[in-house]
Motif scaffolding. Structure first.
Motif, PDB file in Angstrom:
ATOM      1  N   ILE A 186      39.926  35.239  57.260  1.00 36.83           N
ATOM      2  CA  ILE A 186      40.071  35.195  55.803  1.00 36.83           C
ATOM      3  C   ILE A 186      41.467  34.680  55.446  1.00 36.83           C
ATOM      4  N   VAL A 187      41.532  33.719  54.509  1.00 33.04           N
ATOM      5  CA  VAL A 187      42.831  33.135  54.151  1.00 33.04           C
ATOM      6  C   VAL A 187      43.354  33.623  52.808  1.00 33.04           C
ATOM      7  N   CYS A 188      42.484  34.186  51.948  1.00 31.04           N
ATOM      8  CA  CYS A 188      42.957  34.680  50.658  1.00 31.04           C
ATOM      9  C   CYS A 188      41.989  35.727  50.125  1.00 31.04           C
ATOM     10  N   VAL A 189      42.514  36.590  49.277  1.00 32.96           N
ATOM     11  CA  VAL A 189      41.707  37.583  48.559  1.00 32.96           C
ATOM     12  C   VAL A 189      42.028  37.461  47.083  1.00 32.96           C
ATOM     13  N   GLN A 190      40.974  37.385  46.272  1.00 31.56           N
ATOM     14  CA  GLN A 190      41.134  37.213  44.836  1.00 31.56           C
ATOM     15  C   GLN A 190      40.481  38.403  44.131  1.00 31.56           C
ATOM     16  N   ASN A 191      41.305  39.335  43.687  1.00 37.01           N
ATOM     17  CA  ASN A 191      40.848  40.516  42.963  1.00 37.01           C
ATOM     18  C   ASN A 191      41.587  40.616  41.638  1.00 37.01           C
ATOM     19  N   ALA A 192      41.025  41.396  40.715  1.00 40.43           N
ATOM     20  CA  ALA A 192      41.733  41.698  39.476  1.00 40.43           C
ATOM     21  C   ALA A 192      42.929  42.586  39.810  1.00 40.43           C
ATOM     22  N   TYR A 193      44.126  42.179  39.364  1.00 40.94           N
ATOM     23  CA  TYR A 193      45.337  42.915  39.720  1.00 40.94           C
ATOM     24  C   TYR A 193      46.453  42.480  38.791  1.00 40.94           C
ATOM     25  N   SER A 194      47.216  43.454  38.336  1.00 46.15           N
ATOM     26  CA  SER A 194      48.356  43.162  37.468  1.00 46.15           C
ATOM     27  C   SER A 194      49.315  44.342  37.517  1.00 46.15           C
ATOM     28  N   LEU A 195      50.423  44.219  36.816  1.00 47.86           N
ATOM     29  CA  LEU A 195      51.399  45.310  36.740  1.00 47.86           C
ATOM     30  C   LEU A 195      50.756  46.600  36.272  1.00 47.86           C
ATOM     31  N   VAL A 196      49.795  46.527  35.363  1.00 45.26           N
ATOM     32  CA  VAL A 196      49.194  47.739  34.790  1.00 45.26           C
ATOM     33  C   VAL A 196      47.868  48.098  35.443  1.00 45.26           C
ATOM     34  N   SER A 197      47.471  47.392  36.494  1.00 45.31           N
ATOM     35  CA  SER A 197      46.223  47.690  37.193  1.00 45.31           C
ATOM     36  C   SER A 197      46.414  47.410  38.672  1.00 45.31           C
ATOM     37  N   ARG A 198      46.913  48.432  39.393  1.00 42.02           N
ATOM     38  CA  ARG A 198      47.349  48.248  40.774  1.00 42.02           C
ATOM     39  C   ARG A 198      46.561  49.115  41.755  1.00 42.02           C
ATOM     40  N   ASP A 199      45.260  49.270  41.510  1.00 43.58           N
ATOM     41  CA  ASP A 199      44.438  50.078  42.411  1.00 43.58           C
ATOM     42  C   ASP A 199      44.398  49.513  43.826  1.00 43.58           C
TER      43      ASP A 199
END
Length: 306
Positions: A186-199
């Motif tokens: 695997i070369v990359c992972v694309q998930n929802a993520y931001s300063l206010v959502s760091r699960d």
């Protein structure tokens, strides 16, 4: 005494390339479907600003995004220096309750690769993300769309062996799924993520340890109800005001400083916003400012579509 503030490293590896750490997510191009010239001009401006990593999918705007990318980045089939990353796992559904449907079965993944090849007008897709939808906002697989990861990776590996794709990424996955998929390369992972959502902090750390690019979507927060927005945070607003920049730029700058393998892909249909996004890479954050931002509460995404 705090060390002097410096911008984050401007580039990072993705697959077999080194790219500018702020890329462009092409989903928002569909907002310009009735203004194609503006869409073309926007993407050309992105390239002028140094963007060399564009994220797309054939189901973005029912093929419109890929068509614009094909015109701007590969005129008459010639190659260029922009890495176009696409995805499979969903398909357009213009007559359905949502504009897309899941397409998780192996034969659907193969069909999705073929559709992206045709839409982009290329013989090989450098990176293809498998959008699993095990986590994050969005649809969840049901019925025959619940497919074993090994079966999906088998078809993508076969397509890689055939030369139709160069590398495999994952999207909307859990930490367990990533661990199971690592042997596939695997070369990359694309998930929802931001300063206010760091699960997904543990997943980000695993990616860093394995040399995998972490490509957050919704890096500034989400347009969907229930997805928190970084720009709503008072702390972020205060930091932005103190530095003379926008809250959205602070959201992106924090990501770049947070870990060296983070490559956000903010999308926009507005040239001014595009220019602001790219300028975020030049923002310097010192240790005290980073500590202040790190202390912002992380909240889970609460929305699920469909």
């Amino acid at each position: 005494m705090n060390p002097p503030a410096t911008p984050a490293a401007p580039t990072a590896p993705l697959a077999d390339r080194t790219v500018l750490r702020i890329g462009y997510g092409a989903l928002q191009l569909e907002r310009l479907r009735d203004r194609r010239d503006e869409a073309v001009a926007l993407l050309r401006r992105a390239v002028e600003l140094g963007v060399d990593h564009v994220d797309t999918a054939e189901f973005y705007g029912f093929g419109f995004a890929n068509d614009v990318i094909r015109e701007v980045l590969r005129p008459e089939g010639s190659e260029d220096d922009v890495l176009v990353v696409t995805k499979v796992g969903a398909a357009p559904d213009p007559d359905g309750p949502l504009p897309l449907r899941l397409a998780q079965r192996p034969e659907q993944l193969r069909a999705g690769v073929e559709e992206n090849l045709r839409g982009l007008g290329v013989d090989r897709l450098p990176v293809v993300n498998l959008r699993r939808l095990d986590s994050g906002p969005g649809l969840r697989p049901e019925g025959d769309q619940v497919v074993d990861l090994d079966d999906q990776l088998a078809v993508l590996t076969a397509l890689r062996d055939e030369g139709k794709i160069g590398a495999i990424g994952l999207s909307c996955v859990t930490l367990d799924v990533l661990r199971r998929a690592l042997p596939a390369g695997i070369v990359c992972v694309q998930n929802a993520y931001s300063l206010v959502s760091r699960d997904d902090e543990d997943m980000l750390k695993l990616c860093a340890a394995e040399g995998i690019a972490w490509v957050p979507f919704f890096p500034i927060g989400g347009a969907f109800p229930g997805v928190p927005k970084v720009t709503d945070e008072p702390t972020v607003r205060a930091v932005a005001e103190s530095l003379g920049v926008t809250p959205a730029q602070i959201a992106l700058a924090w990501l770049l400083h947070h870990a060296p393998n983070v490559l956000p892909i903010p999308g926009t249909a507005d040239v001014a916003h595009l220019e602001d996004n790219m300028a975020a890479g030049e923002i310097a954050l010192d240790a005290a400012t980073l500590a202040t931002l790190d202390a912002v509460e992380s909240r889970s995404n609460e929305v699920a579509l469909g």
